[in-house]
Design an enzyme around this catalytic site. Structure first.
Site: not given
Ligand code: UD1
Length: 466
Positions: A22-23, A94, A119, A313, A335
């Site tokens: 999926k990801n 996302r 925000d 996950d 995370v």
């Molecule tokens: C992706 C995966 C998700 C997985 C995650 C971490 C997809 C669709 N989803 O989510 O299944 O759990 O990676 O492996 O691929 N953060 C910030 N600022 C940002 C972006 C992220 O602070 O601009 C923080 C988030 O709040 C979180 C952490 O970074 O605490 C990880 O987020 P991120 O790695 O971006 O996860 P996703 O891409 O949303």
């Protein structure tokens, strides 16, 4: 709204095929928008998040042919009809925010991506995405609209390569930056980038499409502007989340399953932890066999982390597995600050779990001074009892299904749509492994169709040898 009815107590045994990730698939579709060339994907999972992303691509001009049975999807976007992402996609997943990176170099129009909550530093923020894209020359503003806000993005002056250091190796921010950088002049360097297998899969696809991308040591990714695009064919990598999820479900029931297509390389951290608690596995030529190998041992300390660490996950089903292991284990979620909500229901089902806001286990994480419960202690083994459950999110949903499979009575699970978003044919796969599981739909027709797919008696399938 559909329900799952699960009568637990069955030992899972048999053979399933892993689906495409999926990801990865959702991002590959977005990446295809970078050019007007035809892209063909194989091993495409038939899940809700892919369906949503396909619809989103169609809205903005993609032509899509998806043979769900053959798992082949063709997509081509000769021209963009619009760069306005309709509001109904906001908060769906996302993916919409990644449209900015993919479309910035393809249109002079404003790219408008509505989103719930404006925000930038709130829950699941996108600040890292926005800062990185701005560094490449994009102008991005958050504006309040009638119902909710939206990001307005444009790069009328063109994008220009830059050195971008991410404060945290966010998966989404890395992907968004890579997508934009493919069309940015010169070279872009992303430092402290995420290097998840799904990102490497994206890079492999982009290379076929015409990009020049290097994954260097120490989380550094270098992207050079692509000057020409080509038609591309790509086989989507296997879903490591699905593999780990079914492996844990089978072992928790003292079962044995073979998952065809499971890839060893992307499962290293998971397999290490599984072995530490006494879970059995054997890597075979075309997949991995997982089995209960005598009593499961607790006494584990586990920290979720970015790749190559233990994936966040996997955390929820692992906690359910630990309810069946003897001893005390500690989990530190580093995370997401707030990913233990599902434990409330597990406790009601009989699990012995306590939550803590401190970083338990030695390492201090980004959430050390927050009041969020991001560590837990779980004691086992504990029997679990059935409860009526409503699923709050995808991975918690799988954890609940696992718990229901361990409870001898019938559990009714609602909000099954969350599971459909990420797990292909979940009831059918579990039924083929011998689970007593049925999907009940408010639509009589749908119910009959699904029930006809379920075996009347548990299917006994031989485990292939090497
Ligand atoms: C992706 C995966 C998700 C997985 C995650 C971490 C997809 C669709 N989803 O989510 O299944 O759990 O990676 O492996 O691929 N953060 C910030 N600022 C940002 C972006 C992220 O602070 O601009 C923080 C988030 O709040 C979180 C952490 O970074 O605490 C990880 O987020 P991120 O790695 O971006 O996860 P996703 O891409 O949303």
């Amino acid at each position: 709204m559909d329900l799952l009815k699960i009568r637990g107590g069955k030992v899972l045994q048999g053979h399933i095929k892993a689906a495409g990730a999926k990801n990865a698939m959702t991002k590959l579709l977005v990446a295809s928008l970078l050019s007007d060339k035809k892209c063909t994907f194989y091993n495409v999972p038939n899940i809700g998040d892919v369906e949503i992303t396909v619809n989103l691509c169609k809205e903005i001009g993609s032509e899509v042919k998806w043979d769900k049975k053959a798992k082949i999807l063709e997509i081509v976007t000769p021209e963009l009809k619009t760069s306005y992402i309709p509001q109904r996609y906001s908060g769906s997943n996302r993916i919409p925010i990644l449209m900015i990176g993919a479309l910035l170099g393809r249109t002079d129009e404003d790219i408008i991506v509505p989103t719930i909550g404006g925000d930038l530093i709130g829950v699941r923020p996108v600040d890292l995405h926005i800062h990185a894209l701005q560094k490449l020359g994009a102008r991005i503003e958050y504006r309040e609209m009638k119902k909710e806000g939206a990001y307005f993005a444009q790069a009328h002056q063109g994008l220009k390569g830059a050195i971008i250091s991410l404060n945290y190796p966010s998966v989404g921010a890395t992907e968004n930056t890579i997508l934009a950088a493919v069309r940015a002049k010169g070279t872009t360097v992303i430092k402290n980038a995420a290097i998840e297998p799904e990102i490497i899969d994206l890079i492999l696809f982009l290379q076929k499409l015409g990009a020049n991308i290097m994954v260097d040591a120490d989380r550094t990714i270098c992207i050079q502007q692509a000057t020409q695009f080509y038609e591309a064919e790509h086989t989507v990598l296997t879903d490591r989340n699905e593999v780990a999820s079914y492996a844990m479900a089978a072992i928790s029931t003292k079962g044995r399953i073979f998952i065809e297509g499971a890839e060893h390389l992307n499962m290293i951290a998971f397999l290490n932890k599984l072995r530490e608690i006494g879970g059995g596995f054997q890597v075979r030529q075309n997949g991995i066999e997982f089995f209960y190998d005598g009593g499961l041992r607790g006494g584990l300390h586990l920290e979720t982390d970015v790749h190559p660490g233990f994936m966040t996950d996997w955390q929820q089903p692992f906690v359910v597995l630990l309810t069946q292991a003897s001893g005390v284990s500690v989990i530190h979620e580093t995370v997401y600050e707030n990913r233990f909500g599902y434990t409330h229901m597990l406790k009601e089902m009989g699990a012995d779990i306590e939550l803590f806001s401190q970083c338990l286990g030695g390492k201090s994480c980004r959430f050390a001074s927050s009041s969020h419960h991001h560590s837990l202690v779980v004691k086992g083994p504990t029997p679990l009892k059935a409860k009526d459950i409503s699923i709050p999110d995808l991975r918690a949903g799988f954890a609940y299904v696992m718990a229901a499979l361990l409870a001898p009575e019938t559990t009714t699970i609602s909000n099954v749509d969350f599971l459909d978003r990420g797990y292909e044919e979940l009831p059918e796969k579990f039924a083929s492994l011998g689970a007593d599981i049925i999907r009940a739909s408010s639509s009589k027709k749908a119910k009959t169709a699904l029930q006809s797919l379920l075996p009347k008696t548990p299917v006994d399938i031989a485990i292939p040898s090497a």
